[in-house]
Design a protein around this motif. Structure first.
Motif, short mmCIF file in Angstrom:
data_model
loop_
_atom_site.label_atom_id
_atom_site.label_comp_id
_atom_site.label_asym_id
_atom_site.label_seq_id
_atom_site.Cartn_x
_atom_site.Cartn_y
_atom_site.Cartn_z
N GLU A 153 -9.65 7.38 26.59
CA GLU A 153 -8.81 6.38 27.57
C GLU A 153 -10.16 5.17 27.93
N ASP A 154 -11.12 5.77 27.93
CA ASP A 154 -12.35 4.58 28.15
C ASP A 154 -12.43 3.77 26.98
N THR A 155 -12.37 4.26 25.89
CA THR A 155 -12.53 3.76 24.44
C THR A 155 -11.51 2.70 24.29
N GLU A 156 -10.33 2.99 24.54
CA GLU A 156 -9.13 2.42 24.22
C GLU A 156 -9.28 1.01 25.52
N GLU A 157 -9.92 0.98 26.59
CA GLU A 157 -9.93 0.25 27.40
C GLU A 157 -10.96 -0.70 27.01
N ALA A 158 -12.14 -0.47 26.33
CA ALA A 158 -13.14 -1.10 25.65
C ALA A 158 -12.29 -1.94 24.47
N ALA A 159 -11.43 -1.34 23.73
CA ALA A 159 -10.92 -2.15 22.67
C ALA A 159 -10.06 -3.25 23.17
N ARG A 160 -9.46 -3.10 24.20
CA ARG A 160 -8.46 -4.10 24.83
C ARG A 160 -9.35 -5.13 25.27
N ARG A 161 -10.43 -4.67 25.69
CA ARG A 161 -11.36 -6.04 26.20
C ARG A 161 -11.87 -6.79 25.25
N LEU A 162 -12.15 -6.22 23.99
CA LEU A 162 -12.90 -6.72 22.87
C LEU A 162 -11.70 -7.53 22.38
N GLU A 163 -10.43 -6.98 22.45
CA GLU A 163 -9.38 -7.87 21.69
C GLU A 163 -9.00 -9.14 22.33
N ILE A 164 -9.06 -9.13 23.80
CA ILE A 164 -9.03 -10.42 24.52
C ILE A 164 -10.08 -11.33 24.22
N LEU A 165 -11.58 -10.97 24.16
CA LEU A 165 -12.65 -11.66 23.91
C LEU A 165 -12.48 -12.08 22.57
N ALA A 166 -11.95 -11.30 21.52
CA ALA A 166 -11.75 -11.91 20.06
C ALA A 166 -10.74 -12.93 20.03
N ARG A 167 -9.71 -12.85 20.74
CA ARG A 167 -8.60 -14.09 20.72
C ARG A 167 -9.12 -15.19 21.51
N GLU A 168 -9.77 -15.03 22.47
CA GLU A 168 -10.22 -16.23 23.26
C GLU A 168 -11.35 -17.04 22.50
N ASN A 169 -12.02 -16.33 21.63
CA ASN A 169 -13.03 -17.08 20.68
C ASN A 169 -12.97 -17.05 19.37
N ASN A 170 -11.74 -16.68 19.03
CA ASN A 170 -11.20 -16.82 17.43
C ASN A 170 -12.22 -16.11 16.73
N ASP A 171 -12.69 -14.84 16.99
CA ASP A 171 -13.89 -14.13 16.45
C ASP A 171 -13.47 -12.93 15.95
N GLN A 172 -13.34 -12.78 14.26
CA GLN A 172 -12.82 -12.02 13.51
C GLN A 172 -13.72 -10.63 13.62
N GLN A 173 -15.39 -10.73 13.82
CA GLN A 173 -16.20 -9.62 14.07
C GLN A 173 -15.79 -8.77 15.34
N LEU A 174 -15.17 -9.55 16.26
CA LEU A 174 -14.86 -8.81 17.61
C LEU A 174 -13.64 -8.21 17.47
N ALA A 175 -12.63 -8.68 16.61
CA ALA A 175 -11.49 -8.25 16.39
C ALA A 175 -11.55 -6.88 15.53
N ASP A 176 -12.36 -6.89 14.50
CA ASP A 176 -12.64 -5.90 13.86
C ASP A 176 -13.18 -4.66 14.55
N ALA A 177 -14.22 -4.95 15.64
CA ALA A 177 -14.85 -3.97 16.39
C ALA A 177 -13.69 -3.24 17.17
N ALA A 178 -12.87 -4.33 17.60
CA ALA A 178 -11.72 -3.70 18.58
C ALA A 178 -10.93 -2.61 17.76
#
Length: 593
Positions: free
Chosen positions: A191-216
């Motif tokens: 659950e904690d990992t899924e929450e971290a993935a959601r935060r990274l997805e938002i950050l990736a969208r806001e910054n148009n960052d493919q590296q962050l999207a892959d990490a998510a």
């Protein structure tokens, strides 16, 4: 208005407010230009009256449009918006005509045209600086968020490593489950990992960052593996727990690369700003010389323009100094060479009193001591150009300190080794299970046995592929082979990625090349028909990765001593010893027949 149906009510209100604010900002920009025209006495000049009047009318229409927008009536706002646009286009056309005529006619008209062009260029520079300041602020905020998420991922990886150790211990106890408390801890970690993935997805969208999207996505895969580990038992649960750990570590590495890319962008931005400063200072130096030659004072139009430019340059140097200090702090962690050069650049601004020199030089505008002014401006130009060169060296140093990449290579080698050892354990357990099952079937009639003796390449040959799953000497089912080959392909892909990383840091790849060749063999179905060969390949892979890990660690730690590995002996992975021994005895009995 066109997309109204695609917005929720709150989104629509937010967008409407954004348009209104943008209209207000545009109105302020036009008013600023008009104020400068008036301040320089150009607003009432007959040649520029049409420009001034068109801009005043544009401001009136903009104010009307913004008021209507604030009331929420988009349709009514269109008319004044169009009128404002038409007036600005009229001002633009008049501006181009006046500047063109000034350039052709020269004289006083040319000077006024230069003044007009300077006013518009000053406003454009101001807008550009505002945009770049906002962009830098967004990068800084995103960088801080990435740092926070990277620390969170490191903590998740630490917890998952502990969980994987528990799974291994539980699997060693006759394949038992890891227990209710441990399973619950694994689910909570998922659950904690899924929450971290959601935060990274938002950050990736806001910054148009493919590296962050892959990490998510890696984190989502890790969470799925964690849930399977929590609900499973034995070697399967261990494999899922270790796979989750690998995914977490891979996500962390992607964030580290993202951090380095942001750092490179920031340093390049600082270098570009220093380049612009050097160009501006050279222009100012030439302008000061022309002013002195024409015997014009600080109150002249040319003198006022130089004063404004020097004031803007002072502010830019002060802001650049703050930015260099921030970038230096970010670079100290893993880009030491670049950090040292950045520190030297910041020290240069401080030691040479660059800000103070530029501010002091405003008092030299129109001075009669022409020789002193020329020497002072030349020295300022030299300092700014040296600052540019120092930041260019810092920019070149990004990535030159490759200790972080070597650490990543070491982490990947360890993760690959864990994955291969996990595959080896599962192959051994499956082989033992198959041996027990075939042993029970062996209690049946000798006629059934005789028809299947060739299943693993026995002395009488036979249909290896077809008889394999039911062979007396078979240790792996068709499903086991399919799953093992799939995992071998995954390990092969990881090894190829590691090979590319080793190329980037110019490290020895010989051991990895042998490992890759052996992993390719594991994707062949016939290898699984010969357990002795299968065990040899597994041992070759594990030993090769051990040598690789040692070499990488020695490179990082600077060890001088060598360690001898016996390339001629292969330690059979745990779980294979009894299988290979039984297989050999079976072949011997077959030869006796």
């Amino acid at each position: 208005m066109r997309d109204r149906e695609s917005y929720s009510e709150s989104e629509f209100r937010e967008n409407l407010r954004s348009i209104s604010l943008a209209q207000g900002a545009a109105r302020d920009q036009v008013a600023g230009i008009l104020d400068r025209l008036t301040a320089r006495g150009l607003g009432n000049d007959p040649q520029f009256q049409s420009i001034s009047e068109a801009m005043r009318q544009a401001i009136v229409e903009m104010e009307a449009a913004q008021k209507i927008l604030d009331e929420g009536d988009l349709q009514e706002a269109i008319s004044p918006e169009l009128k404002a646009l038409q007036n600005l286009q009229k001002a633009e056309e008049s501006y181009e005509v006046e500047v063109s005529q000034g350039q052709q006619g020269g004289g006083g008209g040319g000077a006024r045209a230069d003044d007009l062009a300077d006013i518009f260029e000053l406003e454009l520079d101001k807008l550009q600086n505002q945009y770049e300041t906002v962009e830098r602020g967004q990068r800084q905020q995103a960088g801080a968020q990435v740092e926070e998420e990277m620390e969170a991922l490191k903590e998740l990886a630490r917890r998952q490593q502990q969980q994987a150790e528990r799974q291994r211990r539980a699997a060693a106890q006759q394949g038992g489950a890891s227990g209710g408390a441990s399973a619950q801890a694994q689910r909570q970690l998922a659950e904690d990992t899924e929450e971290a993935a959601r935060r990274l997805e938002i950050l990736a969208r806001e910054n148009n960052d493919q590296q962050l999207a892959d990490a998510a996505r890696r984190l989502q895969d890790a969470a799925a593996d964690m849930r399977r580990a929590a609900s499973g038992s034995g070697s399967a649960a261990t494999a899922n727990a270790e796979s989750a750990l690998d995914q977490l570590e891979d996500a962390t590495r992607r964030l580290q690369r993202d951090r380095q890319e942001r750092l490179a962008t920031d340093v390049e931005d600082a270098r570009s700003r220093a380049e612009d400063l050097a160009r501006e200072q050279r222009d100012i130096e030439a302008g000061m010389d022309r002013l002195a030659e024409a015997r014009l004072g600080p109150g002249s139009e040319a003198g006022r323009r130089l004063f404004e430019r020097k004031e803007a340059m002072h502010d830019e140097i002060a802001d650049l100094e703050r930015e260099i200090d921030r970038i230096t702090a970010d670079a100290r962690a893993n880009q030491r060479d670049a950090a040292e050069r950045l520190e030297e650049a910041a020290s240069m601004i401080e030691d040479d009193k660059l800000k103070e020199r530029v501010r002091y030089s405003r008092g030299l505008i129109g001075t009669q001591d022409r020789e002193y002014t020329r020497e002072f401006e030349a020295e300022t130009t030299r300092i700014v150009e040296e600052l540019q060169e120092q930041l260019e060296r810092a920019n070149d140093a990004i990535g030159a300190d490759q200790s972080d990449l070597r650490a990543e290579a070491l982490d990947r080698a360890r993760a690959l080794q864990r994955g291969v050892e996990s595959l080896s354990r599962r192959l051994g357990e499956r082989g033992q299970q198959g041996q027990q099952g075939q042993g029970q079937q062996g209690q049946q009639g000798q006629g059934q046995q005789g028809g299947q003796q060739g299943g693993l390449g026995g002395p009488d040959g036979g249909n290896r592929g077809g008889a394999y799953a039911g062979s007396r000497y078979g240790r792996l089912s068709t499903g086991d082979i399919r799953q093992s080959r799939s995992e071998a392909r995954q390990r092969l892909q990881e090894a190829l990625e590691l090979q590319r990383l080793l190329e980037d840091v110019d490290l020895n790849q010989q051991q990895l090349g042998d490992v890759i060749a052996a992993l390719r063999q594991l994707d062949r179905e016939d290898v699984y028909l010969d357990l002795a060969e299968l065990a040899r390949l597994q041992s070759q892979i594990v030993e090769g990765l051990q040598q690789l890990e040692f070499g990488l660690r020695r490179e990082m730690e600077g060890e001088s001593e060598n360690r001898v590995f016996s390339s001629g002996s292969y330690d059979v992975p745990r779980g294979f010893e009894d299988i290979v021994e039984e297989y050999s005895r079976a072949l011997a009995r077959g030869s006796g027949n």
